[in-house]
Enzyme design. Structure first.
Site, PDB file in Angstrom:
ATOM      1  N   SER A 133       0.872  -1.175   0.000  1.00  0.00           N
ATOM      2  CA  SER A 133       0.000   0.000   0.000  1.00  0.00           C
ATOM      3  C   SER A 133       0.899   1.212   0.000  1.00  0.00           C
ATOM      4  O   SER A 133       2.075   1.123   0.393  1.00  0.00           O
ATOM      5  CB  SER A 133      -0.850  -0.002   1.273  1.00  0.00           C
ATOM      6  OG  SER A 133      -1.512   1.232   1.426  1.00  0.00           O
ATOM      7  N   TYR A 146      -2.077  -0.769  10.515  1.00  0.00           N
ATOM      8  CA  TYR A 146      -2.144  -1.227   9.116  1.00  0.00           C
ATOM      9  C   TYR A 146      -0.790  -0.969   8.460  1.00  0.00           C
ATOM     10  O   TYR A 146      -0.207  -1.844   7.809  1.00  0.00           O
ATOM     11  CB  TYR A 146      -3.266  -0.471   8.397  1.00  0.00           C
ATOM     12  CG  TYR A 146      -3.386  -0.777   6.914  1.00  0.00           C
ATOM     13  CD1 TYR A 146      -3.738  -2.037   6.471  1.00  0.00           C
ATOM     14  CD2 TYR A 146      -3.158   0.218   5.960  1.00  0.00           C
ATOM     15  CE1 TYR A 146      -3.863  -2.314   5.111  1.00  0.00           C
ATOM     16  CE2 TYR A 146      -3.277  -0.043   4.600  1.00  0.00           C
ATOM     17  CZ  TYR A 146      -3.633  -1.313   4.184  1.00  0.00           C
ATOM     18  OH  TYR A 146      -3.750  -1.584   2.846  1.00  0.00           O
TER      19      TYR A 146
HETATM   20  N1  LIG Z   1      -8.593  -0.232  -1.394  1.00  0.00           N
HETATM   21  C1  LIG Z   1      -7.555   0.533  -1.129  1.00  0.00           C
HETATM   22  O1  LIG Z   1      -7.686   1.770  -1.036  1.00  0.00           O
HETATM   23  C2  LIG Z   1      -6.175  -0.093  -0.951  1.00  0.00           C
HETATM   24  C3  LIG Z   1      -5.080   0.774  -0.944  1.00  0.00           C
HETATM   25  C4  LIG Z   1      -3.812   0.250  -0.775  1.00  0.00           C
HETATM   26  C5  LIG Z   1      -3.639  -1.119  -0.633  1.00  0.00           C
HETATM   27  N2  LIG Z   1      -4.708  -1.954  -0.637  1.00  0.00           N
HETATM   28  C6  LIG Z   1      -4.430  -3.391  -0.476  1.00  0.00           C
HETATM   29  O2  LIG Z   1      -4.933  -4.084  -1.587  1.00  0.00           O
HETATM   30  C7  LIG Z   1      -5.253  -5.425  -1.228  1.00  0.00           C
HETATM   31  C8  LIG Z   1      -6.652  -5.756  -1.709  1.00  0.00           C
HETATM   32  O3  LIG Z   1      -7.565  -4.917  -1.041  1.00  0.00           O
HETATM   33  P1  LIG Z   1      -8.911  -4.375  -1.715  1.00  0.00           P
HETATM   34  O4  LIG Z   1      -8.858  -2.917  -1.709  1.00  0.00           O
HETATM   35  O5  LIG Z   1      -9.176  -5.092  -2.974  1.00  0.00           O
HETATM   36  O6  LIG Z   1      -9.968  -4.767  -0.572  1.00  0.00           O
HETATM   37  P2  LIG Z   1     -11.148  -5.855  -0.523  1.00  0.00           P
HETATM   38  O7  LIG Z   1     -12.089  -5.628  -1.651  1.00  0.00           O
HETATM   39  O8  LIG Z   1     -11.635  -5.785   0.879  1.00  0.00           O
HETATM   40  O9  LIG Z   1     -10.392  -7.241  -0.803  1.00  0.00           O
HETATM   41  C9  LIG Z   1      -9.604  -7.872   0.164  1.00  0.00           C
HETATM   42  C10 LIG Z   1      -9.532  -9.336  -0.158  1.00  0.00           C
HETATM   43  O10 LIG Z   1      -8.704  -9.996   0.817  1.00  0.00           O
HETATM   44  C11 LIG Z   1      -9.401 -11.152   1.262  1.00  0.00           C
HETATM   45  N3  LIG Z   1      -8.967 -11.601   2.582  1.00  0.00           N
HETATM   46  C12 LIG Z   1      -9.041 -10.958   3.765  1.00  0.00           C
HETATM   47  N4  LIG Z   1      -8.567 -11.759   4.737  1.00  0.00           N
HETATM   48  C13 LIG Z   1      -8.177 -12.927   4.144  1.00  0.00           C
HETATM   49  C14 LIG Z   1      -7.614 -14.144   4.597  1.00  0.00           C
HETATM   50  N5  LIG Z   1      -7.381 -14.368   5.895  1.00  0.00           N
HETATM   51  N6  LIG Z   1      -7.343 -15.113   3.696  1.00  0.00           N
HETATM   52  C15 LIG Z   1      -7.589 -14.933   2.385  1.00  0.00           C
HETATM   53  N7  LIG Z   1      -8.167 -13.821   1.890  1.00  0.00           N
HETATM   54  C16 LIG Z   1      -8.443 -12.831   2.766  1.00  0.00           C
HETATM   55  C17 LIG Z   1     -10.867 -10.761   1.238  1.00  0.00           C
HETATM   56  O11 LIG Z   1     -11.649 -11.937   1.264  1.00  0.00           O
HETATM   57  P3  LIG Z   1     -13.112 -12.031   1.943  1.00  0.00           P
HETATM   58  O12 LIG Z   1     -14.047 -11.553   0.874  1.00  0.00           O
HETATM   59  O13 LIG Z   1     -13.253 -13.475   2.284  1.00  0.00           O
HETATM   60  O14 LIG Z   1     -13.093 -11.134   3.149  1.00  0.00           O
HETATM   61  C18 LIG Z   1     -10.907 -10.018  -0.095  1.00  0.00           C
HETATM   62  O15 LIG Z   1     -10.993 -10.932  -1.169  1.00  0.00           O
HETATM   63  C19 LIG Z   1      -5.088  -5.507   0.288  1.00  0.00           C
HETATM   64  O16 LIG Z   1      -3.840  -6.102   0.583  1.00  0.00           O
HETATM   65  C20 LIG Z   1      -5.094  -4.042   0.724  1.00  0.00           C
HETATM   66  O17 LIG Z   1      -4.363  -3.843   1.903  1.00  0.00           O
HETATM   67  C21 LIG Z   1      -5.987  -1.469  -0.804  1.00  0.00           C
END
Ligand SMILES: NC(=O)c1ccc[n+]([C@@H]2O[C@H](COP(=O)([O-])OP(=O)(O)OC[C@H]3O[C@@H](n4cnc5c(N)ncnc54)[C@H](OP(=O)(O)O)[C@@H]3O)[C@@H](O)[C@H]2O)c1
Length: 269
Positions: A133, A146
């Site tokens: 991130s 985080y």
């Molecule tokens: N959105 C942002 O602004 C942002 C910015 C910077 C970085 N990120 C990073 O990008 C990545 C993806 O996030 P996103 O924004 O796409 O959010 P998201 O839509 O909430 O997706 C997160 C994914 O991780 C899965 N997950 C959570 N805990 C898990 C576990 N124990 N085992 C396997 N899967 C698990 C969730 O599955 P479930 O559906 O089962 O919960 C979901 O598929 C993350 O690493 C996040 O930190 C996001």
């Protein structure tokens, strides 16, 4: 020969977008998630292999690896995307919440790396992409834990980069900025300790998060992940999405506490 990618956390957001992005770029895709029945509604092409993988369940990581190898022979790229956010003050999150967040965001990811790396080292080929991130390079107010987990994943990625230097296995870090996913609504856990000193500021932040997500579409981040996976160079970091580039540039230019003041003022409006 078509290459194979295994992606974690593909039930939503960036991971879900990455499945179709890799497929468009002619990769064989193993889409993993905690609850694979969710993929039934996604309308994905039939050649995408959907497997269960929960980062907190080491057996599920092994089973997903075995299923991927049995279908496609081996995995060329591991995309460590799954994760969630923990928000609140350092004092308002319980230590149990902090441990849980590290268990998924750091230790679970390390378990996935350790499951796939031996095969990549043996073949002297492959790439590991860790989705951290912009919060893995700087700390926003009430995202201290985080960021701590994401900084740790950044450091681990740098360590791995050094470790693997004599081999052709590549290590990449993709650092998304604010992205339009369910992260703020469902992917974020709040510290459960209520302390008057922090209450109003945390409430303001929570209300702002509820006001709708205007970040970068996840497809843009997904394309950046594909670009990183396909880049044959030893470049480690790729930032993607809204504010990531300008924030990193400002961080380089400004004295440390000036930059932190700027982050605080803009986040705690
Ligand atoms: N959105 C942002 O602004 C942002 C910015 C910077 C970085 N990120 C990073 O990008 C990545 C993806 O996030 P996103 O924004 O796409 O959010 P998201 O839509 O909430 O997706 C997160 C994914 O991780 C899965 N997950 C959570 N805990 C898990 C576990 N124990 N085992 C396997 N899967 C698990 C969730 O599955 P479930 O559906 O089962 O919960 C979901 O598929 C993350 O690493 C996040 O930190 C996001």
């Amino acid at each position: 020969m078509r290459r194979t990618v295994l992606i974690t956390g593909t039930s939503s957001g960036i991971g879900k977008a990455a499945v179709m992005a890799f497929h468009r770029h002619d990769w064989q895709v193993v889409a993993t998630m905690r609850n694979p029945s969710r993929a039934a509604d996604f309308g994905w092409p039939a050649d995408i292999l959907v497997e269960r993988l929960d980062l907190n369940d080491p057996e599920s990581i092994e089973a997903a690896r075995a299923a991927a190898e049995s279908r496609f022979g081996h995995v060329d790229a591991l995309i460590n995307n799954a994760g969630y956010g923990l928000t609140g003050a350092i004092e308002t999150c319980t230590l149990e919440q902090v441990r849980d967040s590290f268990e998924t965001n750091l230790f679970g990811t390390l378990a996935a790396i350790r499951a796939f790396l031996p095969g990549m080292r043996d073949r002297n080929r492959g790439v590991i992409v860790n989705v951290t991130s912009i919060g893995g390079r700087m700390t926003f107010p009430f995202y201290g834990y985080y960021s701590a987990a994401k900084y740790a994943l950044e450091a681990t990625s740098e360590g791995l980069w050094h470790d693997l230097y004599p081999s052709a296995v590549r290590v990449k870090v993709v650092e998304p900025g604010f992205t339009q996913t369910a992260f703020a609504e469902t992917g974020l856990k709040m510290g459960t300790i209520d302390l008057p000193f922090y209450r109003e500021r945390i409430q303001r932040l929570t209300e702002r998060l509820k006001q709708g997500n205007t970040g970068t579409p996840p497809d843009v981040i997904a394309e950046c992940i594909v670009r990183a996976a396909e880049d044959p160079s030893r470049r480690l970091r790729y930032h993607a999405g809204l504010y990531a580039g300008p924030l990193l540039a400002l961080q380089r230019l400004l004295p440390g506490t000036w930059f932190m003041t700027l982050l605080r003022r803009n986040t705690e409006k």
